[in-house]
Enzyme design. Structure first.
Site, PDB file in Angstrom:
ATOM      1  N   ILE A  12     -22.992  -0.245 -30.181  1.00  0.00           N
ATOM      2  CA  ILE A  12     -23.464   0.091 -31.767  1.00  0.00           C
ATOM      3  C   ILE A  12     -23.227   1.802 -31.769  1.00  0.00           C
ATOM      4  CG2 ILE A  12     -25.037   0.128 -33.445  1.00  0.00           C
ATOM      5  CD1 ILE A  12     -26.334  -2.670 -32.095  1.00  0.00           C
ATOM      6  N   LEU A  33     -23.804   6.779 -19.407  1.00  0.00           N
ATOM      7  CA  LEU A  33     -22.988   6.296 -18.911  1.00  0.00           C
ATOM      8  C   LEU A  33     -23.147   5.073 -17.967  1.00  0.00           C
ATOM      9  CD1 LEU A  33     -19.629   8.465 -18.677  1.00  0.00           C
ATOM     10  CD2 LEU A  33     -20.262   6.937 -20.622  1.00  0.00           C
ATOM     11  N   ASP A  51     -28.947  12.284 -19.009  1.00  0.00           N
ATOM     12  CA  ASP A  51     -30.094  11.285 -19.124  1.00  0.00           C
ATOM     13  C   ASP A  51     -31.039  11.763 -19.986  1.00  0.00           C
ATOM     14  OD1 ASP A  51     -30.596   8.664 -17.111  1.00  0.00           O
ATOM     15  OD2 ASP A  51     -32.729   9.701 -17.859  1.00  0.00           O
ATOM     16  N   SER A  77     -31.327  -2.670 -23.307  1.00  0.00           N
ATOM     17  CA  SER A  77     -31.621  -3.739 -24.452  1.00  0.00           C
ATOM     18  C   SER A  77     -31.481  -5.122 -24.215  1.00  0.00           C
ATOM     19  CB  SER A  77     -30.609  -3.198 -25.614  1.00  0.00           C
ATOM     20  OG  SER A  77     -29.414  -3.363 -25.114  1.00  0.00           O
ATOM     21  N   TYR A 141     -38.915  -5.410 -23.881  1.00  0.00           N
ATOM     22  CA  TYR A 141     -37.774  -4.578 -24.876  1.00  0.00           C
ATOM     23  C   TYR A 141     -38.284  -4.570 -26.187  1.00  0.00           C
ATOM     24  CZ  TYR A 141     -33.817  -3.958 -27.574  1.00  0.00           C
ATOM     25  OH  TYR A 141     -33.196  -3.737 -28.384  1.00  0.00           O
ATOM     26  N   HIS A 189     -24.712 -11.743 -24.928  1.00  0.00           N
ATOM     27  CA  HIS A 189     -24.560 -11.876 -26.447  1.00  0.00           C
ATOM     28  C   HIS A 189     -23.694 -13.182 -26.870  1.00  0.00           C
ATOM     29  CE1 HIS A 189     -26.022  -7.758 -26.196  1.00  0.00           C
ATOM     30  NE2 HIS A 189     -26.722  -8.191 -26.737  1.00  0.00           N
ATOM     31  N   PHE A 208     -28.159 -22.840 -25.198  1.00  0.00           N
ATOM     32  CA  PHE A 208     -29.511 -22.657 -24.770  1.00  0.00           C
ATOM     33  C   PHE A 208     -30.560 -23.437 -25.941  1.00  0.00           C
ATOM     34  CE2 PHE A 208     -27.983 -18.439 -22.757  1.00  0.00           C
ATOM     35  CZ  PHE A 208     -27.585 -19.087 -21.649  1.00  0.00           C
ATOM     36  N   ARG A 221     -29.788 -17.416 -36.179  1.00  0.00           N
ATOM     37  CA  ARG A 221     -29.457 -15.861 -36.118  1.00  0.00           C
ATOM     38  C   ARG A 221     -28.830 -15.366 -37.279  1.00  0.00           C
ATOM     39  NH1 ARG A 221     -32.847 -17.281 -33.079  1.00  0.00           N
ATOM     40  NH2 ARG A 221     -33.393 -16.265 -30.977  1.00  0.00           N
TER      41      ARG A 221
HETATM   42  N1  UFG Z   1     -27.314 -18.155 -26.753  1.00  0.00           N
HETATM   43  C1  UFG Z   1     -26.447 -19.425 -26.413  1.00  0.00           C
HETATM   44  N2  UFG Z   1     -25.842 -19.045 -25.273  1.00  0.00           N
HETATM   45  C2  UFG Z   1     -25.414 -18.005 -24.671  1.00  0.00           C
HETATM   46  C3  UFG Z   1     -25.687 -16.902 -25.329  1.00  0.00           C
HETATM   47  C4  UFG Z   1     -26.887 -17.020 -26.152  1.00  0.00           C
HETATM   48  O1  UFG Z   1     -26.819 -20.522 -26.783  1.00  0.00           O
HETATM   49  O2  UFG Z   1     -24.530 -18.061 -23.633  1.00  0.00           O
HETATM   50  C5  UFG Z   1     -27.941 -18.357 -27.875  1.00  0.00           C
HETATM   51  C6  UFG Z   1     -29.330 -17.764 -27.583  1.00  0.00           C
HETATM   52  O3  UFG Z   1     -30.112 -18.574 -27.074  1.00  0.00           O
HETATM   53  C7  UFG Z   1     -29.697 -17.141 -29.022  1.00  0.00           C
HETATM   54  C8  UFG Z   1     -28.561 -17.061 -29.804  1.00  0.00           C
HETATM   55  O4  UFG Z   1     -27.455 -17.484 -28.992  1.00  0.00           O
HETATM   56  O5  UFG Z   1     -30.285 -18.402 -29.750  1.00  0.00           O
HETATM   57  C9  UFG Z   1     -28.266 -15.557 -29.879  1.00  0.00           C
HETATM   58  O6  UFG Z   1     -28.386 -14.995 -28.513  1.00  0.00           O
HETATM   59  P1  UFG Z   1     -27.947 -13.551 -28.330  1.00  0.00           P
HETATM   60  O7  UFG Z   1     -28.397 -13.126 -26.924  1.00  0.00           O
HETATM   61  O8  UFG Z   1     -26.412 -13.179 -28.745  1.00  0.00           O
HETATM   62  O9  UFG Z   1     -28.943 -12.528 -29.313  1.00  0.00           O
HETATM   63  P2  UFG Z   1     -30.531 -12.597 -29.417  1.00  0.00           P
HETATM   64  O10 UFG Z   1     -30.814 -13.128 -30.706  1.00  0.00           O
HETATM   65  O11 UFG Z   1     -31.245 -13.368 -28.192  1.00  0.00           O
HETATM   66  O12 UFG Z   1     -30.800 -11.136 -29.286  1.00  0.00           O
HETATM   67  C10 UFG Z   1     -30.458  -9.921 -30.265  1.00  0.00           C
HETATM   68  C11 UFG Z   1     -30.057  -8.700 -29.500  1.00  0.00           C
HETATM   69  C12 UFG Z   1     -31.632  -8.066 -28.960  1.00  0.00           C
HETATM   70  C13 UFG Z   1     -32.461  -8.297 -30.069  1.00  0.00           C
HETATM   71  C14 UFG Z   1     -32.749  -9.527 -30.516  1.00  0.00           C
HETATM   72  C15 UFG Z   1     -33.771  -9.590 -31.452  1.00  0.00           C
HETATM   73  O13 UFG Z   1     -29.071  -8.960 -28.667  1.00  0.00           O
HETATM   74  O14 UFG Z   1     -31.212  -7.036 -28.494  1.00  0.00           O
HETATM   75  O15 UFG Z   1     -31.644  -9.993 -30.941  1.00  0.00           O
HETATM   76  O16 UFG Z   1     -34.471 -10.788 -31.628  1.00  0.00           O
HETATM   77  F1  UFG Z   1     -33.633  -8.048 -29.212  1.00  0.00           F
END
Ligand code: UFG
Length: 330
Positions: A12, A33, A51, A77, A141, A189, A208, A221
């Protein structure tokens, strides 16, 4: 006058740097980095590899550049990692930010835009989520980001340090012109993982959990384009300059997509077959996270330019197709 962007080589951060340059701003990037990529920082931008714990270097950055404001991204993060390594999250995120704020105050820099997260809310009581809703993070986090928000609140009271905290929902997409994109190691992600499966870099996507209380059973989401996040940082800075008032804002599109809908959209955009495999729930995932961003719209004048999930995925795909090995191939 220049803007100091910590974590400006990250996902970002680098998109925000690009946007600030397009707006004619002078930018200085500070990044260790650890996760960021120097290739993501545009040519001509002053770059300090360092840092946040390094007070001497921070002092030198403030002494050598006329910094009018800081945009602070630098942080760890990953939710899961934070549960396993809370000390390192408190060290990097909280202690690092504390040192940054300390050096800012000592250097007389009084404006900061802070990269916060929807993770500060934990499991929401109602959706869409508003800024005034309760904040009960479900992991270290989110706790560290909330702790930094609170530090900024008190630093305003004590030293007049003005701050805007931006609570992002799910950042996705890439520079529409394809110059930079998302490259995390390891990737966790959803959208980049699905696109890696589309490229054949993964055999399948794991879903998941399919037993959530949502229409298709998968988590919902609110995906927001990284360039729309970048614009919000610019607008937050403008507002800080204009009003000298601190604030907290959610950034999302206000629309939720389930994991299955995201995978389907990726199939449409890429035209590729993408295998999806049902897997157990991932610990700590709330079923539904959707933002109310009305406050950002009203007070910052923020209008997302790329609210369409297809377009978000299209820009991400464009980057992945052209950089199948991320920045490492450059
Ligand atoms: N998911 C899957 N399979 C994968 C990866 C993710 O099913 O291989 C699902 C996760 O379970 C979740 C959704 O896809 O339901 C989104 O997952 P992400 O990991 O892409 O994002 P998150 O919602 O877990 O996390 C994001 C940011 C975090 C932040 C959060 C706020 O990446 O930094 O939103 O709740 F904290």
């Amino acid at each position: 006058m220049a803007i100091l962007v910590t974590g400006g080589a990250g996902y970002i951060g680098s998109h925000t740097v690009l946007h600030l340059l397009n707006k004619g701003e002078k930018v200085v990037v500070f990044d260790n980095l650890q996760k960021g990529h120097q290739e993501a920082v545009m040519e001509g931008v002053s770059f300090y590899k360092g840092d946040l714990h390094d007070s001497e270097l921070l002092d030198a950055v403030f002494a050598e550049n006329e910094i009018e404001a800081v945009i602070h991204f630098a942080a760890n993060s990953l939710v899961g990692e934070s549960v396993e390594h809370p000390i390192s999250y408190y060290q990097n995120n909280v202690a690092g930010s504390l040192n940054l704020v300390d050096r800012m105050v000592k250097s007389g820099v009084k404006k900061i835009v802070f990269s916060s997260t929807a993770a500060v809310y934990g499991e929401p009581e109602t959706v869409p989520i508003s800024e005034s809703d309760r904040t009960v993070p479900g992991n270290p986090y989110g706790e560290t980001k909330l702790a930094i928000e609170k530090l900024l609140f008190w630093a305003d009271q004590a030293y007049g340090l003005k701050s805007v905290a931006l609570r992002y929902f799910n950042a996705a997409g890439a520079d529409p012109e394809g110059r930079i994109g998302e490259d995390h190691t390891p990737e966790s992600h959803l959208i980049p993982i699905v696109l890696e499966a589309a490229l054949g870099k993964r055999p399948h996507v794991s879903i998941f959990g399919e037993d959530y209380k949502t229409e298709d059973g998968t988590c919902i989401r609110d995906y927001i384009h990284v360039m729309d996040l970048a614009e919000a940082h610019y607008l937050a800075l403008e507002k800080l300059k204009r009003t000298e008032e601190s604030g907290v804002y959610n950034l999302g599109n206000g629309t939720g997509f389930s994991v299955k809908e995201v995978i389907e959209t990726c199939r449409e955009v890429t035209g590729r077959e993408i295998q999806a495999v049902s897997s157990p729930r991932r610990a700590g995932d709330p079923a539904v996270l959707i933002a109310s961003s009305q406050k950002a719209k009203d007070e910052l004048g923020w209008i997302p330019q790329y609210p369409d999930l297809k377009e978000i995925v299209k820009h991400a795909w464009n980057w992945h197709v052209n950089h199948p090995d991320g920045y490492s191939a450059q």
